[in-house]
Design a protein around this motif. Structure first.
Motif, PDB file in Angstrom:
ATOM      1  N   SER A 157       0.829  -1.217   0.000  1.00 50.70           N
ATOM      2  CA  SER A 157       0.000   0.000   0.000  1.00 50.70           C
ATOM      3  C   SER A 157       0.858   1.259   0.000  1.00 50.70           C
ATOM      4  CB  SER A 157      -0.957   0.009   1.200  1.00 50.70           C
ATOM      5  OG  SER A 157      -1.818  -1.092   1.150  1.00 50.70           O
ATOM      6  N   LEU A 158       1.909   1.245  -0.806  1.00 58.71           N
ATOM      7  CA  LEU A 158       2.785   2.408  -0.872  1.00 58.71           C
ATOM      8  C   LEU A 158       2.145   3.515  -1.696  1.00 58.71           C
ATOM      9  CD1 LEU A 158       6.313   0.849  -1.500  1.00 58.71           C
ATOM     10  CD2 LEU A 158       5.365   1.715   0.626  1.00 58.71           C
ATOM     11  N   PRO A 159       2.306   4.755  -1.253  1.00 55.94           N
ATOM     12  CA  PRO A 159       1.861   5.873  -2.095  1.00 55.94           C
ATOM     13  C   PRO A 159       2.729   5.951  -3.348  1.00 55.94           C
ATOM     14  CG  PRO A 159       2.626   6.646   0.068  1.00 55.94           C
ATOM     15  CD  PRO A 159       2.876   5.179   0.001  1.00 55.94           C
ATOM     16  N   ARG A 160       2.306   6.775  -4.292  1.00 56.11           N
ATOM     17  CA  ARG A 160       3.121   6.970  -5.501  1.00 56.11           C
ATOM     18  C   ARG A 160       4.492   7.513  -5.107  1.00 56.11           C
ATOM     19  NH1 ARG A 160       1.311   6.416 -10.434  1.00 56.11           N
ATOM     20  NH2 ARG A 160       2.514   8.075 -11.398  1.00 56.11           N
TER      21      ARG A 160
ATOM     22  N   ASP B 153       7.434   5.915  -9.642  1.00 57.12           N
ATOM     23  CA  ASP B 153       6.254   5.776 -10.487  1.00 57.12           C
ATOM     24  C   ASP B 153       6.184   6.904 -11.510  1.00 57.12           C
ATOM     25  OD1 ASP B 153       5.039   3.499  -9.065  1.00 57.12           O
ATOM     26  OD2 ASP B 153       4.879   4.932  -7.412  1.00 57.12           O
ATOM     27  N   GLU B 154       6.811   8.027 -11.194  1.00 54.72           N
ATOM     28  CA  GLU B 154       6.786   9.188 -12.078  1.00 54.72           C
ATOM     29  C   GLU B 154       8.019  10.051 -11.826  1.00 54.72           C
ATOM     30  OE1 GLU B 154       3.782  12.229 -11.052  1.00 54.72           O
ATOM     31  OE2 GLU B 154       3.399  11.038  -9.261  1.00 54.72           O
ATOM     32  N   VAL B 155       8.283  10.926 -12.785  1.00 58.21           N
ATOM     33  CA  VAL B 155       9.443  11.811 -12.733  1.00 58.21           C
ATOM     34  C   VAL B 155       8.954  13.257 -12.783  1.00 58.21           C
ATOM     35  CG1 VAL B 155      11.532  12.542 -13.979  1.00 58.21           C
ATOM     36  CG2 VAL B 155      10.909  10.114 -13.890  1.00 58.21           C
ATOM     37  N   LEU B 156       9.529  14.096 -11.941  1.00 53.46           N
ATOM     38  CA  LEU B 156       9.268  15.531 -11.973  1.00 53.46           C
ATOM     39  C   LEU B 156      10.594  16.233 -12.254  1.00 53.46           C
ATOM     40  CD1 LEU B 156       7.599  18.095 -11.593  1.00 53.46           C
ATOM     41  CD2 LEU B 156       7.994  17.888  -9.116  1.00 53.46           C
ATOM     42  N   VAL B 157      10.634  16.960 -13.363  1.00 49.01           N
ATOM     43  CA  VAL B 157      11.842  17.689 -13.750  1.00 49.01           C
ATOM     44  C   VAL B 157      11.670  19.140 -13.327  1.00 49.01           C
ATOM     45  CG1 VAL B 157      13.338  18.387 -15.661  1.00 49.01           C
ATOM     46  CG2 VAL B 157      12.185  16.150 -15.723  1.00 49.01           C
ATOM     47  N   VAL B 158      12.624  19.633 -12.545  1.00 51.37           N
ATOM     48  CA  VAL B 158      12.571  21.027 -12.097  1.00 51.37           C
ATOM     49  C   VAL B 158      13.647  21.834 -12.810  1.00 51.37           C
ATOM     50  CG1 VAL B 158      11.664  20.368  -9.837  1.00 51.37           C
ATOM     51  CG2 VAL B 158      14.110  20.708 -10.122  1.00 51.37           C
ATOM     52  N   GLY B 159      13.469  23.151 -12.769  1.00 49.79           N
ATOM     53  CA  GLY B 159      14.431  24.060 -13.376  1.00 49.79           C
ATOM     54  C   GLY B 159      14.010  24.463 -14.775  1.00 49.79           C
ATOM     55  N   ASP B 160      14.479  25.642 -15.162  1.00 43.66           N
ATOM     56  CA  ASP B 160      14.129  26.171 -16.482  1.00 43.66           C
ATOM     57  C   ASP B 160      15.253  25.968 -17.492  1.00 43.66           C
ATOM     58  OD1 ASP B 160      15.950  27.979 -15.498  1.00 43.66           O
ATOM     59  OD2 ASP B 160      14.631  29.719 -15.623  1.00 43.66           O
TER      60      ASP B 160
ATOM     61  N   ALA C 237      15.306  10.877 -20.990  1.00 41.25           N
ATOM     62  CA  ALA C 237      15.260   9.823 -22.013  1.00 41.25           C
ATOM     63  C   ALA C 237      15.202   8.449 -21.361  1.00 41.25           C
ATOM     64  CB  ALA C 237      16.471   9.940 -22.941  1.00 41.25           C
ATOM     65  N   TYR C 238      15.979   8.255 -20.300  1.00 45.87           N
ATOM     66  CA  TYR C 238      15.978   6.971 -19.589  1.00 45.87           C
ATOM     67  C   TYR C 238      14.600   6.696 -19.001  1.00 45.87           C
ATOM     68  CZ  TYR C 238      17.401   3.262 -16.366  1.00 45.87           C
ATOM     69  OH  TYR C 238      17.503   2.073 -15.686  1.00 45.87           O
ATOM     70  N   ALA C 239      14.032   7.690 -18.315  1.00 48.51           N
ATOM     71  CA  ALA C 239      12.709   7.519 -17.705  1.00 48.51           C
ATOM     72  C   ALA C 239      11.666   7.188 -18.767  1.00 48.51           C
ATOM     73  CB  ALA C 239      12.324   8.782 -16.941  1.00 48.51           C
ATOM     74  N   ARG C 240      11.702   7.897 -19.869  1.00 54.26           N
ATOM     75  CA  ARG C 240      10.728   7.649 -20.931  1.00 54.26           C
ATOM     76  C   ARG C 240      10.936   6.276 -21.565  1.00 54.26           C
ATOM     77  NH1 ARG C 240      10.356  13.888 -23.129  1.00 54.26           N
ATOM     78  NH2 ARG C 240       8.542  14.410 -21.835  1.00 54.26           N
ATOM     79  N   SER C 241      12.184   5.826 -21.648  1.00 53.15           N
ATOM     80  CA  SER C 241      12.444   4.494 -22.213  1.00 53.15           C
ATOM     81  C   SER C 241      11.844   3.399 -21.329  1.00 53.15           C
ATOM     82  CB  SER C 241      13.946   4.259 -22.406  1.00 53.15           C
ATOM     83  OG  SER C 241      14.584   3.951 -21.172  1.00 53.15           O
ATOM     84  N   LEU C 242      11.674   3.715 -20.035  1.00 48.18           N
ATOM     85  CA  LEU C 242      11.075   2.778 -19.089  1.00 48.18           C
ATOM     86  C   LEU C 242       9.551   2.939 -19.005  1.00 48.18           C
ATOM     87  CD1 LEU C 242      13.666   3.142 -16.178  1.00 48.18           C
ATOM     88  CD2 LEU C 242      13.518   1.277 -17.851  1.00 48.18           C
ATOM     89  N   GLY C 243       9.019   3.898 -19.743  1.00 43.77           N
ATOM     90  CA  GLY C 243       7.576   4.141 -19.717  1.00 43.77           C
ATOM     91  C   GLY C 243       7.112   4.958 -18.530  1.00 43.77           C
TER      92      GLY C 243
ATOM     93  N   PRO D 153       5.954   8.226 -16.575  1.00 43.56           N
ATOM     94  CA  PRO D 153       5.440   9.556 -16.901  1.00 43.56           C
ATOM     95  C   PRO D 153       6.426  10.624 -16.421  1.00 43.56           C
ATOM     96  CG  PRO D 153       3.921   8.365 -15.435  1.00 43.56           C
ATOM     97  CD  PRO D 153       5.139   7.520 -15.617  1.00 43.56           C
ATOM     98  N   VAL D 154       6.621  11.648 -17.230  1.00 41.06           N
ATOM     99  CA  VAL D 154       7.550  12.730 -16.902  1.00 41.06           C
ATOM    100  C   VAL D 154       6.771  14.043 -16.907  1.00 41.06           C
ATOM    101  CG1 VAL D 154       9.668  13.942 -17.558  1.00 41.06           C
ATOM    102  CG2 VAL D 154       9.476  11.466 -17.963  1.00 41.06           C
ATOM    103  N   ARG D 155       6.822  14.750 -15.773  1.00 43.58           N
ATOM    104  CA  ARG D 155       6.210  16.082 -15.651  1.00 43.58           C
ATOM    105  C   ARG D 155       7.329  17.111 -15.568  1.00 43.58           C
ATOM    106  NH1 ARG D 155       3.779  16.967 -10.591  1.00 43.58           N
ATOM    107  NH2 ARG D 155       4.726  15.109  -9.701  1.00 43.58           N
ATOM    108  N   PHE D 156       7.010  18.329 -15.962  1.00 42.47           N
ATOM    109  CA  PHE D 156       7.984  19.409 -15.943  1.00 42.47           C
ATOM    110  C   PHE D 156       7.443  20.585 -15.143  1.00 42.47           C
ATOM    111  CE2 PHE D 156       9.139  16.867 -19.502  1.00 42.47           C
ATOM    112  CZ  PHE D 156      10.508  16.984 -19.608  1.00 42.47           C
ATOM    113  N   ALA D 157       8.247  21.099 -14.206  1.00 41.34           N
ATOM    114  CA  ALA D 157       7.883  22.318 -13.496  1.00 41.34           C
ATOM    115  C   ALA D 157       7.818  23.481 -14.482  1.00 41.34           C
ATOM    116  CB  ALA D 157       8.880  22.600 -12.375  1.00 41.34           C
ATOM    117  N   HIS D 158       8.631  23.387 -15.524  1.00 40.36           N
ATOM    118  CA  HIS D 158       8.658  24.377 -16.607  1.00 40.36           C
ATOM    119  C   HIS D 158       8.458  23.618 -17.918  1.00 40.36           C
ATOM    120  CE1 HIS D 158      10.218  27.550 -13.930  1.00 40.36           C
ATOM    121  NE2 HIS D 158      10.865  26.557 -13.345  1.00 40.36           N
ATOM    122  N   PRO D 159       7.200  23.384 -18.327  1.00 37.91           N
ATOM    123  CA  PRO D 159       6.928  22.541 -19.503  1.00 37.91           C
ATOM    124  C   PRO D 159       7.628  22.993 -20.785  1.00 37.91           C
ATOM    125  CG  PRO D 159       4.900  22.991 -18.305  1.00 37.91           C
ATOM    126  CD  PRO D 159       5.975  23.827 -17.679  1.00 37.91           C
TER     127      PRO D 159
END
Length: 127
Positions: free
Chosen positions: A19-22, A89-96, A107-113, A115-121
Motif C-alpha cells: 500500500s505504498l503511495p506513488r 512511479d513518475e518523474v518531476l523535472v525542475v528548473g528552467d 530519455a531513460y525515464a521515458r524508455s522505461l515508460g 510519466p515525466v512532468r515538468f515544473a517548466h513545460p
C-alpha cells in the motif's frame, strides 16, 4: 498459461501489497536545489514519497574536493539516480534549463515508460 513476471511487474505488485503511495523522483540540474527542495515539500504534502539528488557537487565539500574521487563519486551518483528513476512511479523535472545529464535522465525515464512532468513545460526536449 502463466508467464513469469518481469522485475518491473514484481516491483509494482510489491508496492500494491505494501500500500505504498506513488513515488516521484525529482530530476534536474543541482543548480536548482532550492527548487528541488520546494518540489519535495509540495509533492510530500500531496502524499507522495519523494526521492531526489542528495548531493550538490556544485557546492564545495570534502567528499568531492579531490578531482579523481569526485569523478568516481559522480559515476556512482549517476548510477544511484538511475536506480531512483527505476524505483519511481513518475518523474518531476525542475528548473528552467535542461543540460545533458538531465536530458539523459528524461530519455531513460521515458524508455522505461515512466510519466515525466515538468515544473517548466517549455523546457521539455520532446515538446
Amino acid at each position: 498459461m502463466s508467464y513469469p513476471l518481469s522485475p518491473e511487474e514484481r516491483l509494482a505488485d510489491a508496492k500494491k501489497l505494501l500500500s505504498l503511495p506513488r513515488i516521484v523522483v525529482i530530476c534536474g540540474s543541482t543548480r536548482f536545489m532550492t527548487e528541488m527542495n520546494e518540489a519535495d515539500l509540495r509533492e510530500t504534502a500531496a502524499g507522495k514519497i519523494v526521492v531526489k539528488p542528495g548531493c550538490d557537487m556544485k557546492s564545495p565539500h570534502g567528499l568531492w574536493s579531490d578531482p579523481v574521487q569526485a569523478e568516481a563519486l559522480k559515476v556512482r551518483l549517476d548510477d544511484l539516480h538511475r536506480a531512483k528513476i527505476r524505483l519511481a512511479d513518475e518523474v518531476l523535472v525542475v528548473g528552467d534549463y535542461i543540460g545533458d545529464s538531465t536530458r539523459a535522465e528524461i530519455a531513460y525515464a521515458r524508455s522505461l515508460g515512466k510519466p515525466v512532468r515538468f515544473a517548466h513545460p517549455e523546457v521539455d526536449p520532446d515538446a
